[in-house]
Design a protein around this motif. Sequence first.
Motif, short mmCIF file in Angstrom:
data_model
loop_
_atom_site.label_atom_id
_atom_site.label_comp_id
_atom_site.label_asym_id
_atom_site.label_seq_id
_atom_site.Cartn_x
_atom_site.Cartn_y
_atom_site.Cartn_z
N LEU A 65 -8.89 32.46 24.21
CA LEU A 65 -7.58 33.05 24.48
C LEU A 65 -7.64 34.31 25.32
CD1 LEU A 65 -6.36 32.54 20.86
CD2 LEU A 65 -5.36 31.40 22.80
N LYS A 67 -8.32 36.72 28.72
CA LYS A 67 -8.22 36.65 30.17
C LYS A 67 -9.59 36.95 30.78
CE LYS A 67 -3.95 37.86 32.43
NZ LYS A 67 -3.13 38.98 32.84
N SER A 122 -5.37 45.33 35.63
CA SER A 122 -4.53 44.34 34.97
C SER A 122 -3.78 44.98 33.81
CB SER A 122 -5.41 43.20 34.45
OG SER A 122 -4.61 42.21 33.90
N THR A 123 -3.51 46.27 33.93
CA THR A 123 -2.95 46.98 32.78
C THR A 123 -1.44 46.78 32.65
OG1 THR A 123 -2.71 49.11 31.77
CG2 THR A 123 -2.74 49.08 34.14
N ILE A 124 -0.97 47.04 31.45
CA ILE A 124 0.46 46.98 31.17
C ILE A 124 0.94 48.43 31.03
CG2 ILE A 124 2.15 46.32 29.41
CD1 ILE A 124 0.32 43.97 28.75
N GLN A 128 5.61 50.20 27.46
CA GLN A 128 6.01 48.86 27.01
C GLN A 128 5.21 48.44 25.79
OE1 GLN A 128 5.80 45.82 29.92
NE2 GLN A 128 7.26 46.80 31.30
N PHE B 135 -1.60 40.02 25.86
CA PHE B 135 -1.28 38.97 26.83
C PHE B 135 -0.51 37.85 26.16
CE2 PHE B 135 -5.34 40.77 28.40
CZ PHE B 135 -4.76 41.48 29.43
N ILE B 175 -1.85 30.59 30.99
CA ILE B 175 -1.26 31.92 31.04
C ILE B 175 0.23 31.73 31.32
CG2 ILE B 175 -1.93 32.19 33.47
CD1 ILE B 175 -2.34 35.12 32.86
N ASP B 179 3.73 36.65 31.04
CA ASP B 179 2.61 37.58 31.03
C ASP B 179 2.79 38.60 32.14
OD1 ASP B 179 -0.36 37.46 29.72
OD2 ASP B 179 -0.32 38.49 31.64
N HIS B 180 2.32 39.81 31.87
CA HIS B 180 2.65 40.90 32.80
C HIS B 180 2.14 40.67 34.21
CE1 HIS B 180 3.86 44.82 33.93
NE2 HIS B 180 2.69 45.04 34.47
N LYS B 181 0.98 40.05 34.33
CA LYS B 181 0.37 39.99 35.66
C LYS B 181 0.71 38.72 36.45
CE LYS B 181 -1.17 43.67 36.91
NZ LYS B 181 -1.02 44.30 38.20
N THR B 202 7.15 40.68 31.79
CA THR B 202 6.99 41.93 31.06
C THR B 202 6.46 41.52 29.69
OG1 THR B 202 9.18 41.82 30.15
CG2 THR B 202 8.94 42.97 32.24
#
Lengths: 165, 286
Positions: A65, A67, A122-124, A128, B135, B175, B179-181, B202
Amino acid sequence: MNKIFVFLMAIANFILMSTLFQQFRVYGVLANLCIVFSIIFAILFSEQHGYIFAIVSGLLQDTFLGKVLFVNTIIYIILIYVTVRIEKIMFKGNDLTPIFLISMATIAYHLIFFVFMFLLQSTIPIHQLLMHVIIEVILNSVIGLFIYRVVFKNVFGYKLGDYNA
Amino acid sequence: MTRMNERLKKIIIIVVGLLMILLMAISFGGRERITAVESQLGSFIAPVQRFFSQIGNFMDEKTEPIINVLNYKSLNESLAKENEMLKAQVVSLTMAQKDFEELNDLKQSLHYVERSDQDNYISCSVIAKDIGNWFNMFTIDAGTEQGVTKNSTVINGNGLVGLVYEVGSNWSKVISIIDHKSSVGFEMLRVTDDYDGILSGTTNYELVGELYDTQANVHVNDYIVTSGLGMYPKGILIGQIYELVDDRDLFLKQIKVKPAVDFKKLNKVMVIPYDEYEEEITTYLP
């Protein structure tokens, strides 16, 4: 406790978390039982028990799961390494010990994850995620305290906080 | 002795850590092929996961009516309203259909080359969902053996779900578009004016998009579909606009979109295999 049992428990924990426990999300947030269990094992059994649980569940999570490979594994290892060193100077027979260690570990997990994701671009945005982290810290500490009490009684033979024992 | 041990432990952790960071950087973005060990491991774990997620779905199905019993009245009303609207639409669409058939006849008489329709869907079920809170990834029970390739599009009955990230022998990682990206090229579901843009996810189960045209005339409740730019085939329903934001500083028109798919209740999905060499333009609309 037998180490093979810890290994099997980590696999069972991963399978249950990715399937059945998904139904118990609170505001879209799932408690991270990998952190909870590995830290409790590291405190109450030995450092190695903690590492086994952390590495097995980290690898499974990253393979199926994640990335990115190994990101969870490395964070769990760091958490156990630091926790064991802090726990040496702490008193195990207190409710606050697991709450403190687990909530600190959860916050540290997200901080380190943020750094890694930042490096991988790849950050959020942190605002949020803030609510998620707060809910997860609360969930983890509550569940962690409950499990800690059960395991503590099994290991030491008396209830946590029972000073007459 | 203990001191040596402590130092050894520290060195091992640092070395292993550095090695993992290196592998992390390599594996980022999803690999073309995963290792045989991972693939095999997946084959062992997938059946167990499928079993447990079926139990979870069953539980969810049974408890949902009890939890939502108070919402049914408003749901019923909104459905009735939608039904009326749809009835009106059916009439106008039937007219359009007639025109379309006439055009098709004309096309045949002119020996126009027909574009092939996509019909090789692989249907499968979601067997595991992400346990972290960062994610929105999940695992499905179809892989290379079933014909899934990297970057295949994943849809369900309601609309676009996501993109295949890594493929195992009989499982794959997906994905999702929230997902954010992830980013999706979209256009408006309209006959006359075509406005294009890009959507990104988001963390809160919603999508934010930007329109290329700042003068674009869009409205709340408009539907948007994929534009065919990027990995996704053209014409898959994405969702419905629920808010318009006019960003005057950036000279951009932003839209907020509610996805057509309910990502919290995702059990069955379909995969459209991605073919790099044959960029087919499809005309699918769920």
